[in-house]
Enzyme design. Structure first.
Site, PDB file in Angstrom:
ATOM      1  N   CYS A   6      49.139   5.524  71.655  1.00  0.00           N
ATOM      2  CA  CYS A   6      48.873   6.377  72.413  1.00  0.00           C
ATOM      3  C   CYS A   6      48.484   5.529  73.934  1.00  0.00           C
ATOM      4  CB  CYS A   6      47.487   7.570  71.923  1.00  0.00           C
ATOM      5  SG  CYS A   6      46.285   8.197  72.923  1.00  0.00           S
ATOM      6  N   CYS A  12      39.213   6.376  73.061  1.00  0.00           N
ATOM      7  CA  CYS A  12      38.927   7.118  72.961  1.00  0.00           C
ATOM      8  C   CYS A  12      38.920   7.495  71.400  1.00  0.00           C
ATOM      9  CB  CYS A  12      39.767   8.283  73.037  1.00  0.00           C
ATOM     10  SG  CYS A  12      40.111  10.135  71.904  1.00  0.00           S
ATOM     11  N   CYS A  89      47.845  14.866  74.790  1.00  0.00           N
ATOM     12  CA  CYS A  89      47.553  14.103  73.826  1.00  0.00           C
ATOM     13  C   CYS A  89      48.651  14.200  72.487  1.00  0.00           C
ATOM     14  CB  CYS A  89      46.193  14.445  73.991  1.00  0.00           C
ATOM     15  SG  CYS A  89      45.324  14.273  71.797  1.00  0.00           S
ATOM     16  N   GLN A 213      38.813  27.473  62.629  1.00  0.00           N
ATOM     17  CA  GLN A 213      40.231  25.524  62.461  1.00  0.00           C
ATOM     18  C   GLN A 213      41.173  25.161  63.287  1.00  0.00           C
ATOM     19  OE1 GLN A 213      38.698  23.889  60.051  1.00  0.00           O
ATOM     20  NE2 GLN A 213      38.347  24.769  57.885  1.00  0.00           N
ATOM     21  N   TYR A 242      28.583  31.285  54.824  1.00  0.00           N
ATOM     22  CA  TYR A 242      29.404  29.709  56.235  1.00  0.00           C
ATOM     23  C   TYR A 242      30.827  30.458  56.570  1.00  0.00           C
ATOM     24  CZ  TYR A 242      25.438  26.951  54.006  1.00  0.00           C
ATOM     25  OH  TYR A 242      24.703  25.735  53.350  1.00  0.00           O
ATOM     26  N   GLU A 263      26.569  34.857  57.680  1.00  0.00           N
ATOM     27  CA  GLU A 263      27.042  33.507  58.894  1.00  0.00           C
ATOM     28  C   GLU A 263      26.188  33.739  60.248  1.00  0.00           C
ATOM     29  OE1 GLU A 263      29.779  31.174  60.149  1.00  0.00           O
ATOM     30  OE2 GLU A 263      28.291  31.497  61.750  1.00  0.00           O
ATOM     31  N   ASP A 311      30.857  27.059  52.260  1.00  0.00           N
ATOM     32  CA  ASP A 311      31.984  26.378  54.102  1.00  0.00           C
ATOM     33  C   ASP A 311      31.292  25.889  54.832  1.00  0.00           C
ATOM     34  OD1 ASP A 311      34.296  25.361  54.917  1.00  0.00           O
ATOM     35  OD2 ASP A 311      35.065  27.222  55.546  1.00  0.00           O
ATOM     36  N   CYS A 338      34.494  19.367  55.008  1.00  0.00           N
ATOM     37  CA  CYS A 338      35.023  18.792  56.101  1.00  0.00           C
ATOM     38  C   CYS A 338      34.483  17.676  56.101  1.00  0.00           C
ATOM     39  CB  CYS A 338      35.214  19.771  57.055  1.00  0.00           C
ATOM     40  SG  CYS A 338      33.552  19.563  58.052  1.00  0.00           S
TER      41      CYS A 338
END
Ligand code: SAH
Length: 385
Positions: A6, A12, A89, A213, A242, A263, A311, A338
């Site tokens: 890239c 970036c 991208c 996601q 969550y 949530e 999550d 994550c």
């Protein structure tokens, strides 16, 4: 892996591992998870992606007018508000990139003024495109500082002529001085105002500001592993914290007695309720609340649950939530994270509360970036799988 590299990757900063082979980056991610979770947790090899390119189903571009009048769209240079032009991208959906390029080219003829951050004047700030990778549905969100968009019907018509695959166009109003992309108000200009996508055999509706996601191919592997670790037999009461648009709870519901989901984001909760109806699931209930507050109340009422899915966002969970989680006495807590750093911190706290994870499965949800997702299961410390 032979692929043209890239040209903007340095500025970036998103794809920090572009100089490595795919195998090398998976190893690096595995080592990082191991380091963050500490000894005592067996970390399995990262579950990788077969074709790790153009996976992102959500693409966002900032718009800026240069001093010479040229309009550019792309990403902010790391740590600045200077837009680096991006026309394609390696990790974004290609169709989404093409649509953004078309919009940029339409701007002069429609005399659309691009928003000027310093002066707080102008109209168009960002364009966000969400793609349902299995459904083929495409939602274009025009983020503007005002609801007055010149010849909007004509603009939508021309855009659809060039991209008949677009199924909905939404005008999102963001008139605040903020680095948040989306504002609170959405006006549907064309179509349903959301997209639908199929994940693990269930159909989900995704509104402009609901979390979903970004890599659905890997998400199926992640949720598949999470449900497998829950060892559901059909008799369990399940709690999904969550829960976003209800994905995990809805997917797990086939093998549960009942599911309670919580949530904070109201638009995600609305999507979740509609998703349950759409999939004909009656044994799931959604609540809009802070997960910690809600679970604390459940615990105070003496409620119990057999399996708890959690999550949380990158910042991880809270001590309040974790205390309440152990006081509803789940036999399994399936933690999806994550951010290995906050996962490591939270596993330590759970350990103090008597719950322990022995194994962890990282999943490569974000190839070429440094990010890695991990799923793990906790049980009362003296119990083995
Ligand atoms: N499980 C979902 C969403 C995970 S993302 C999925 O896989 O798609 C994390 C979610 O937590 C987001 O939807 C966010 O809105 C929500 N959230 C953040 N803080 C929260 C809190 N304190 N209580 C409840 N939900 C919260």
């Amino acid at each position: 892996m032979e692929k043209l590299k890239c040209s903007v990757s340095k500025k970036c900063g998103g794809c920090a591992y572009l100089n490595l082979s795919y195998e090398e980056q998976l190893k690096k991610k595995e080592d990082y998870v191991r380091h963050m979770l500490g000894g005592g947790v067996k970390v399995h090899p990262v579950i990788g992606m077969e074709d790790p390119w153009h996976y992102r189903n959500k693409v966002s571009a900032a718009f800026q007018r240069r001093r010479d009048g040229k309009i550019v769209s792309g990403i902010y240079e790391e740590g600045t508000h200077h837009v680096i032009p991006v026309t394609s991208c390696l990790i974004e959906d290609q169709k989404a990139d093409e649509i953004i390029n078309t919009i940029r080219n339409l701007i002069p003829s429609f005399r659309i003024r691009v928003y000027d951050e310093d002066r707080g004047s102008g109209l168009l700030r960002h364009v966000l495109v969400r793609v349902g990778k299995t459904s083929g549905q495409i939602l274009v969100i025009l983020v503007c500082a005002s609801p007055v968009f010149p010849s909007k019907n004509n603009f939508v018509r021309v855009l659809r002529e060039k991209h008949p695959e677009i199924t909905s166009v939404v005008l999102n109003i963001n008139d605040r001085k903020t680095s948040m992309v989306l504002g609170n108000r959405n006006i549907t200009l064309y179509g349903k105002g959301f997209i639908e996508d199929t994940l693990c055999g269930k159909v989900f509706r995704i509104s402009p500001s609901s979390f979903y996601q970004v890599n659905p191919v890997q998400t199926e592997k992640l949720y598949g592993k999470a449900v497998e670790l829950a060892k559901l037999t059909g008799k369990e009461t399940v709690f999904d914290a969550y829960s976003g648009i209800g994905t995990i709870g809805i997917i797990a519901s086939d093998r549960a007695k009942s599911v309670t989901s919580v949530e904070l984001n109201p638009s995600a909760v609305r999507d979740a309720a509609s998703n349950a109806r759409r999939n004909g699931i009656e044994k799931i209930t959604f609540y809009k609340a802070d997960a910690g507050d809600f679970l604390e109340r459940m615990a105070a009422e003496g409620s119990r649950c057999d399996v708890l899915f959690m999550d949380p966002p990158r910042t991880g969970s809270t001590e309040k939530f974790m205390r309440a989680a152990v006081s509803v006495h789940p036999s399994r807590i399936v933690y999806i994270s994550c951010e290995p750093e906050t996962l490591g911190r939270d596993l330590k706290f759970f350990r103090k509360l008597g719950y322990r994870a022995r194994e962890a499965w990282p999943v490569d949800m974000f190839p070429w970036t440094k990010s890695v997702e991990t799923v793990t299961v906790l049980r009362v410390a003296d119990q083995r799988n």
